[in-house]
Design a protein around this motif. Sequence first.
Motif, PDB file in Angstrom:
ATOM      1  N   VAL A  24       0.841  -1.195   0.000  1.00 56.30           N
ATOM      2  CA  VAL A  24       0.000   0.000   0.000  1.00 56.30           C
ATOM      3  C   VAL A  24       0.875   1.244   0.000  1.00 56.30           C
ATOM      4  CG1 VAL A  24      -1.625   1.345   1.401  1.00 56.30           C
ATOM      5  CG2 VAL A  24      -2.018  -1.099   1.034  1.00 56.30           C
ATOM      6  N   GLU A  25       1.907   1.251   0.810  1.00 53.85           N
ATOM      7  CA  GLU A  25       2.785   2.421   0.882  1.00 53.85           C
ATOM      8  C   GLU A  25       3.485   2.689  -0.452  1.00 53.85           C
ATOM      9  OE1 GLU A  25       2.812  -0.168   3.089  1.00 53.85           O
ATOM     10  OE2 GLU A  25       1.869   0.848   4.783  1.00 53.85           O
ATOM     11  N   GLN A  26       3.902   1.629  -1.139  1.00 56.98           N
ATOM     12  CA  GLN A  26       4.541   1.800  -2.446  1.00 56.98           C
ATOM     13  C   GLN A  26       3.543   2.348  -3.469  1.00 56.98           C
ATOM     14  OE1 GLN A  26       6.206  -2.245  -2.397  1.00 56.98           O
ATOM     15  NE2 GLN A  26       8.205  -1.317  -2.844  1.00 56.98           N
ATOM     16  N   TRP A  27       2.322   1.856  -3.426  1.00 57.66           N
ATOM     17  CA  TRP A  27       1.289   2.371  -4.324  1.00 57.66           C
ATOM     18  C   TRP A  27       1.017   3.845  -4.033  1.00 57.66           C
ATOM     19  CZ3 TRP A  27      -1.264   0.530  -8.537  1.00 57.66           C
ATOM     20  CH2 TRP A  27      -1.125  -0.821  -8.834  1.00 57.66           C
ATOM     21  N   VAL A  28       0.881   4.185  -2.771  1.00 57.60           N
ATOM     22  CA  VAL A  28       0.588   5.576  -2.408  1.00 57.60           C
ATOM     23  C   VAL A  28       1.705   6.496  -2.893  1.00 57.60           C
ATOM     24  CG1 VAL A  28       0.286   7.184  -0.473  1.00 57.60           C
ATOM     25  CG2 VAL A  28      -0.920   4.982  -0.483  1.00 57.60           C
ATOM     26  N   ALA A  29       2.952   6.097  -2.692  1.00 58.27           N
ATOM     27  CA  ALA A  29       4.076   6.917  -3.151  1.00 58.27           C
ATOM     28  C   ALA A  29       4.052   7.078  -4.673  1.00 58.27           C
ATOM     29  CB  ALA A  29       5.400   6.301  -2.694  1.00 58.27           C
TER      30      ALA A  29
ATOM     31  N   LEU B 128       1.471   6.763  -6.851  1.00 60.76           N
ATOM     32  CA  LEU B 128       0.332   7.527  -7.340  1.00 60.76           C
ATOM     33  C   LEU B 128       0.415   8.991  -6.939  1.00 60.76           C
ATOM     34  CD1 LEU B 128      -2.609   5.016  -6.802  1.00 60.76           C
ATOM     35  CD2 LEU B 128      -1.101   5.275  -8.767  1.00 60.76           C
ATOM     36  N   THR B 129       0.922   9.251  -5.747  1.00 59.18           N
ATOM     37  CA  THR B 129       1.097  10.643  -5.318  1.00 59.18           C
ATOM     38  C   THR B 129       2.094  11.345  -6.230  1.00 59.18           C
ATOM     39  OG1 THR B 129       0.535  10.084  -3.032  1.00 59.18           O
ATOM     40  CG2 THR B 129       1.741  12.137  -3.390  1.00 59.18           C
ATOM     41  N   GLU B 130       3.198  10.687  -6.532  1.00 57.83           N
ATOM     42  CA  GLU B 130       4.183  11.265  -7.450  1.00 57.83           C
ATOM     43  C   GLU B 130       3.574  11.487  -8.833  1.00 57.83           C
ATOM     44  OE1 GLU B 130       8.326  10.148  -9.707  1.00 57.83           O
ATOM     45  OE2 GLU B 130       7.979   9.273  -7.734  1.00 57.83           O
ATOM     46  N   ALA B 131       2.807  10.524  -9.308  1.00 55.52           N
ATOM     47  CA  ALA B 131       2.178  10.669 -10.629  1.00 55.52           C
ATOM     48  C   ALA B 131       1.251  11.879 -10.659  1.00 55.52           C
ATOM     49  CB  ALA B 131       1.417   9.393 -10.997  1.00 55.52           C
ATOM     50  N   ALA B 132       0.506  12.092  -9.590  1.00 63.12           N
ATOM     51  CA  ALA B 132      -0.413  13.228  -9.535  1.00 63.12           C
ATOM     52  C   ALA B 132       0.335  14.551  -9.439  1.00 63.12           C
ATOM     53  CB  ALA B 132      -1.361  13.069  -8.349  1.00 63.12           C
TER      54      ALA B 132
ATOM     55  N   ALA C  63      -5.449   7.665   0.877  1.00 71.19           N
ATOM     56  CA  ALA C  63      -4.105   8.125   1.251  1.00 71.19           C
ATOM     57  C   ALA C  63      -3.509   9.019   0.166  1.00 71.19           C
ATOM     58  CB  ALA C  63      -3.195   6.935   1.531  1.00 71.19           C
ATOM     59  N   VAL C  64      -3.749   8.685  -1.090  1.00 73.87           N
ATOM     60  CA  VAL C  64      -3.247   9.520  -2.188  1.00 73.87           C
ATOM     61  C   VAL C  64      -3.964  10.865  -2.173  1.00 73.87           C
ATOM     62  CG1 VAL C  64      -3.060   9.763  -4.701  1.00 73.87           C
ATOM     63  CG2 VAL C  64      -2.534   7.572  -3.606  1.00 73.87           C
ATOM     64  N   ARG C  65      -5.272  10.844  -2.026  1.00 77.61           N
ATOM     65  CA  ARG C  65      -6.026  12.110  -1.951  1.00 77.61           C
ATOM     66  C   ARG C  65      -5.495  12.992  -0.835  1.00 77.61           C
ATOM     67  NH1 ARG C  65     -10.851   8.884  -1.994  1.00 77.61           N
ATOM     68  NH2 ARG C  65     -11.425   8.542  -4.149  1.00 77.61           N
ATOM     69  N   ALA C  66      -5.266  12.406   0.334  1.00 79.36           N
ATOM     70  CA  ALA C  66      -4.769  13.184   1.471  1.00 79.36           C
ATOM     71  C   ALA C  66      -3.366  13.729   1.212  1.00 79.36           C
ATOM     72  CB  ALA C  66      -4.776  12.312   2.736  1.00 79.36           C
ATOM     73  N   ALA C  67      -2.503  12.916   0.639  1.00 80.08           N
ATOM     74  CA  ALA C  67      -1.127  13.365   0.365  1.00 80.08           C
ATOM     75  C   ALA C  67      -1.109  14.492  -0.661  1.00 80.08           C
ATOM     76  CB  ALA C  67      -0.274  12.184  -0.134  1.00 80.08           C
ATOM     77  N   VAL C  68      -1.913  14.371  -1.700  1.00 80.41           N
ATOM     78  CA  VAL C  68      -1.986  15.426  -2.712  1.00 80.41           C
ATOM     79  C   VAL C  68      -2.587  16.702  -2.090  1.00 80.41           C
ATOM     80  CG1 VAL C  68      -3.071  16.113  -4.893  1.00 80.41           C
ATOM     81  CG2 VAL C  68      -2.020  13.853  -4.670  1.00 80.41           C
ATOM     82  N   ALA C  69      -3.609  16.553  -1.297  1.00 82.69           N
ATOM     83  CA  ALA C  69      -4.235  17.712  -0.649  1.00 82.69           C
ATOM     84  C   ALA C  69      -3.244  18.414   0.281  1.00 82.69           C
ATOM     85  CB  ALA C  69      -5.478  17.291   0.121  1.00 82.69           C
ATOM     86  N   ASP C  70      -2.464  17.646   1.041  1.00 85.58           N
ATOM     87  CA  ASP C  70      -1.470  18.230   1.937  1.00 85.58           C
ATOM     88  C   ASP C  70      -0.482  19.094   1.184  1.00 85.58           C
ATOM     89  OD1 ASP C  70      -2.603  17.048   4.166  1.00 85.58           O
ATOM     90  OD2 ASP C  70      -1.101  15.457   4.334  1.00 85.58           O
ATOM     91  N   VAL C  71      -0.012  18.602   0.056  1.00 83.69           N
ATOM     92  CA  VAL C  71       0.981  19.337  -0.734  1.00 83.69           C
ATOM     93  C   VAL C  71       0.352  20.564  -1.377  1.00 83.69           C
ATOM     94  CG1 VAL C  71       2.491  19.208  -2.761  1.00 83.69           C
ATOM     95  CG2 VAL C  71       2.453  17.339  -1.119  1.00 83.69           C
ATOM     96  N   THR C  72      -0.828  20.408  -1.958  1.00 79.61           N
ATOM     97  CA  THR C  72      -1.444  21.532  -2.659  1.00 79.61           C
ATOM     98  C   THR C  72      -1.946  22.608  -1.712  1.00 79.61           C
ATOM     99  OG1 THR C  72      -3.549  20.349  -2.832  1.00 79.61           O
ATOM    100  CG2 THR C  72      -2.042  20.186  -4.709  1.00 79.61           C
ATOM    101  N   GLU C  73      -2.315  22.239  -0.500  1.00 82.98           N
ATOM    102  CA  GLU C  73      -2.761  23.232   0.482  1.00 82.98           C
ATOM    103  C   GLU C  73      -1.607  24.059   1.011  1.00 82.98           C
ATOM    104  OE1 GLU C  73      -4.938  21.166   3.511  1.00 82.98           O
ATOM    105  OE2 GLU C  73      -6.620  20.748   2.171  1.00 82.98           O
ATOM    106  N   THR C  74      -0.411  23.477   1.078  1.00 88.18           N
ATOM    107  CA  THR C  74       0.750  24.215   1.581  1.00 88.18           C
ATOM    108  C   THR C  74       1.494  24.964   0.488  1.00 88.18           C
ATOM    109  OG1 THR C  74       2.179  22.267   1.408  1.00 88.18           O
ATOM    110  CG2 THR C  74       1.055  22.611   3.508  1.00 88.18           C
ATOM    111  N   ALA C  75       1.120  24.717  -0.750  1.00 90.79           N
ATOM    112  CA  ALA C  75       1.820  25.381  -1.875  1.00 90.79           C
ATOM    113  C   ALA C  75       1.285  26.781  -2.088  1.00 90.79           C
ATOM    114  CB  ALA C  75       1.650  24.569  -3.145  1.00 90.79           C
TER     115      ALA C  75
END
Length: 84
Positions: free
Chosen positions: A28-33, A35-39, A72-84
């Motif tokens: 799961v962690e590898q998938w999240v990393a 997909l997050t990078e792809a997004a 997890a991907v949605r949350a990771a992308v949201a975290d990055v885009t909210e702080t950008a």
Amino acid sequence: MFNLPGRITDRPLPAPRDDTGRWIGGSVEQWVAELTEAALEHGAGGFTLFSPGGGSPSPTSLGRWAAEIAPAVRAAVADVTETA
């Protein structure tokens, strides 16, 4: 839209990509990393999961995708885009 064949494993794979660089799956962690990078890095706006041999993923994989990976991907992308 990214199409991703691969298996979702209980433990990390030593290499989530094959010799040609194609995604083969992982934990799961590898998938999240991945997909997050792809997004974030490549502008992927959606993902399609299918089994490594083609066709529909197993019910177990689909359940893990929906309950663990996608949120997890949605949350990771949201975290990055909210702080950008």
